[in-house]
Design a protein around this motif. Structure first.
Motif, PDB file in Angstrom:
ATOM      1  N   TYR A   1       0.935   4.126  -2.964  1.00  0.00           N
ATOM      2  CA  TYR A   1       0.671   5.378  -2.744  1.00  0.00           C
ATOM      3  C   TYR A   1       1.748   6.406  -3.334  1.00  0.00           C
ATOM      4  CZ  TYR A   1      -4.000   4.477  -1.254  1.00  0.00           C
ATOM      5  OH  TYR A   1      -5.567   4.090  -1.124  1.00  0.00           O
TER       6      TYR A   1
ATOM      7  N   ARG B   1       2.034   6.581  -6.903  1.00  0.00           N
ATOM      8  CA  ARG B   1       1.316   7.382  -7.446  1.00  0.00           C
ATOM      9  C   ARG B   1       1.178   8.938  -7.237  1.00  0.00           C
ATOM     10  NH1 ARG B   1      -4.379   4.150  -5.172  1.00  0.00           N
ATOM     11  NH2 ARG B   1      -4.264   2.523  -6.941  1.00  0.00           N
TER      12      ARG B   1
ATOM     13  N   THR C   1       0.750  -1.156   0.043  1.00  0.00           N
ATOM     14  CA  THR C   1       0.032   0.032  -0.133  1.00  0.00           C
ATOM     15  C   THR C   1       0.889   1.288  -0.140  1.00  0.00           C
ATOM     16  OG1 THR C   1      -1.638  -1.072   1.446  1.00  0.00           O
ATOM     17  CG2 THR C   1      -1.944   1.293   1.291  1.00  0.00           C
TER      18      THR C   1
END
Length: 616
Positions: free
Chosen positions: A249, A252, A245
């Motif tokens: 992130y 991104r 995760t």
């Protein structure tokens, strides 16, 4: 029926007959739908996601056709009837009052020896022989049309046509958006229910044609693949560890920084190109060579078109590394592209507005706008919108002819080469194509005031795009391995179109209410601004009606009306929340009832088994 009176029997029979007639009429109208067979064939071969793009394109064709009919009936038809002596009417020309003679000068280029390429430039840019035609605002330099019994107020009709097509577009888009939103709400409640509906109730038993049956099979298969793809993404997200995760992130965040940098570079390039073009427009264009003339005239359009072509490709490459679901990929890519595409129009329009209103001499201050550079600024803004639309169509045709078809040829017949095999066959990029037509429609909304025939040009352009995209899809593209859901796409496409409409209203409102109208051309030469024709019309009303209009448009009415609207909105939001809770409770009750039935069947089976054991 025998216990009813004859009147009640007749009403019951009439209502049923009318319902049957309406049902039959709707069935007949479905056969008259534009491109009905083509869109159904595309749905079966490539899925409902791509089919939603072509349905959206058909909606824009019909919308622009209706907008053109509104402008034609209110503005163009009275002028044509008078100009060609079809009716016994004449133009009303009122001399300008209070306008300096310097502001009324509108030098139109004289037609001397014209080369062939000049006609091509005029056709692409709206200058030359097209400038004084009914295509642009400056052609309608008249105050009205006098018929036998009344005087047709052309300036008022011009304003009302603009308000009418904007209001119609808003209502039509909101109506379709609400229908799509209700469909989204129903389909997104329960995924298992969606699977059951497609598997057990998705087939149309009225289909008798083998070809249509194959298309329906393909459509259902693509829908199920889209559902399974989204389910796979949801399961993958649920199984992520904390390290995965954090990694996704962080990736991104980095990729979004790249997106912002690309957007900033595009905005700066368009701004510099617009400033450069406007500064060099002060030179004598006729003294330039052909290439320099072409570059100066079309530099903003070229830069905007190139930015619109390059950035979606970059965003499409970036989005693949962000690991989103297919439906969210479409929405996020469209949002990124919409900021870029629509902001390019903002940069161009507001730069032109600042140049029009910037005054550096006495004549400019006298007229209220830069009369020397923009003697008929409405026509010149219309020419910029016309150039953007024509260049956008040229780019679409050029990409299809010189990129898509050669790529298909190389991939098909040179597949032994590793480079072409890695390049692969073309995929139909839904976000890029949707943004292309939303961008063109936004240009049409802005430019229809300055170029009344621009909706007709947009209608013809979208018809050409439909056939070009259909041929490109059938012969050069392959079905995407990642499927897209049409139910979400339809609503989101209309939402992006609504953003484009709101953006188009802003510069139109500013130009109609703030910028002084041209004193050398157009129907508003006797008004300081375009919107002044509306107060003039209101002043002709009876005193009681004037008081009512002034009261409705005052702050004393607007504030309570806004508060009431907010209360009504909060009431419906609360009502929707209550209905949603009731739906959840009913579903839980159905689930409990199914468990109770299962429990009772289990107990009944055990009792029957015990009974048989006792008998044995």
């Amino acid at each position: 029926m025998k216990y009813l009176s004859e009147w009640d029997q007749w009403k019951r029979y009439s209502s049923k007959s009318w319902e049957r007639f309406i049902e039959k009429a709707r069935e007949m109208t479905t056969h008259l739908e534009l491109w009905r067979e083509d869109i159904r064939s595309i749905e079966g071969k490539f899925g409902t996601g791509i089919q939603s793009y072509f349905s959206f394109l058909r909606f824009l064709v019909l919308l622009n056709l209706v907008i053109f009919l509104i402008i034609f009936m209110l503005v163009l038809l009275p002028v044509l009837l008078t100009r060609y002596k079809i009716t016994n009417s004449s133009f009303v020309l009122i001399p300008s009052k209070g306008a300096d003679i310097q502001c009324t000068v509108y030098p139109i280029s004289s037609s001397g020896l014209i080369y062939f390429y000049s006609y091509i430039i005029d056709l692409l840019s709206g200058t030359g022989f097209l400038e004084d035609t009914c295509l642009f605002y400056g052609h309608y330099t008249m105050d009205g049309v006098k018929f036998q019994n009344f005087i047709y107020d052309l300036p008022l009709a011009y304003v009302l046509s603009t308000v009418a097509y904007l209001a119609l577009s808003l209502l039509w888009i909101v109506k379709r958006s609400v229908e799509g939103f209700k469909s989204n709400l129903i389909r997104s409640e329960e995924h298992f229910q969606s699977y059951c509906n497609k598997i057990f109730a998705g087939w149309d038993f009225c289909i008798t044609n083998r070809g249509m049956a194959d298309l329906r099979h393909s459509s259902l298969r693509y829908e199920l693949r889209a559902d399974l793809e989204e389910e796979r993404i949801r399961q993958k997200i649920a199984e992520r560890t904390s390290e995965e995760t954090i990694r996704i992130y962080s990736l991104r965040l980095f990729l979004n920084c790249i997106v912002l940098a690309v957007l900033a570079a595009c905005f700066y390039a368009i701004y510099r190109a617009t400033i450069f073009s406007q500064e060099h427009m002060k030179k004598e264009i006729d003294k330039m060579v052909f290439g320099e003339n072409l570059l100066i005239l079309y530099l903003p359009s070229i830069v905007i078109t190139l930015a619109n072509f390059i950035t979606p490709i970059i965003f499409a490459k970036i989005i693949h590394y962000e690991d989103y679901s297919p439906g969210f990929e479409i929405r996020l890519t469209i949002l990124r592209c919409v900021f870029m595409r629509l902001a390019t129009i903002c940069v161009l329009v507001f730069t032109l507005g600042s140049e029009i209103t910037s005054c550096d001499n006495y004549s400019c201050e006298l007229c209220g706008y830069n009369q020397k550079l923009y003697p008929c600024w409405e026509t010149q803004v219309g020419q910029e919108m016309y150039k953007l639309m024509i260049f956008d169509l040229i780019i679409i045709l050029a990409v299809t002819l010189f990129v898509d078809f050669p790529r298909k040829f190389l991939v098909t017949y040179c597949s032994s080469w590793k480079l072409f095999r890695c390049w692969g066959q073309q995929e139909f990029a839904i976000p890029d194509n949707v943004l292309g037509i939303v961008y063109g429609q936004t240009i049409c909304w802005i430019g229809a005031f300055f170029s009344p025939l621009l909706p007709a040009v947009a209608t013809l352009k979208f018809i050409i795009i439909f056939y070009v995209k259909e041929i490109s899809l059938l012969y050069t593209c392959r079905p995407s391995p990642r499927q897209f859901r049409a139910s979400n796409s339809n609503f989101f496409f209309l939402l992006v179109l609504l953003i484009g409409l709101c953006l188009a209203i802003i510069p139109l409102t500013i130009s109609m209410t703030r910028i002084p109208s041209s004193k050398a051309c157009g129907p508003f030469t006797n008004f300081n601004t375009t919107w002044e024709v509306v107060p003039k019309m209101v002043s002709t009303f009876p005193s009681s009606l004037q008081s009512l209009v002034h009261g409705i448009t005052s702050e004393a009415f607007a504030v309570p009306f806004f508060m009431i609207i907010c209360l009504v909105m909060f009431y419906f939001i609360a009502l929707a929340g209550a209905h949603q809770r009731v739906v959840v409770q009913l579903r839980e009750q159905l689930s409990l009832e199914s468990r109770d039935k299962r429990y009772l069947i289990q107990k009944l089976t055990e009792a029957q088994r015990d009974m048989r054991n006792r008998l044995d």
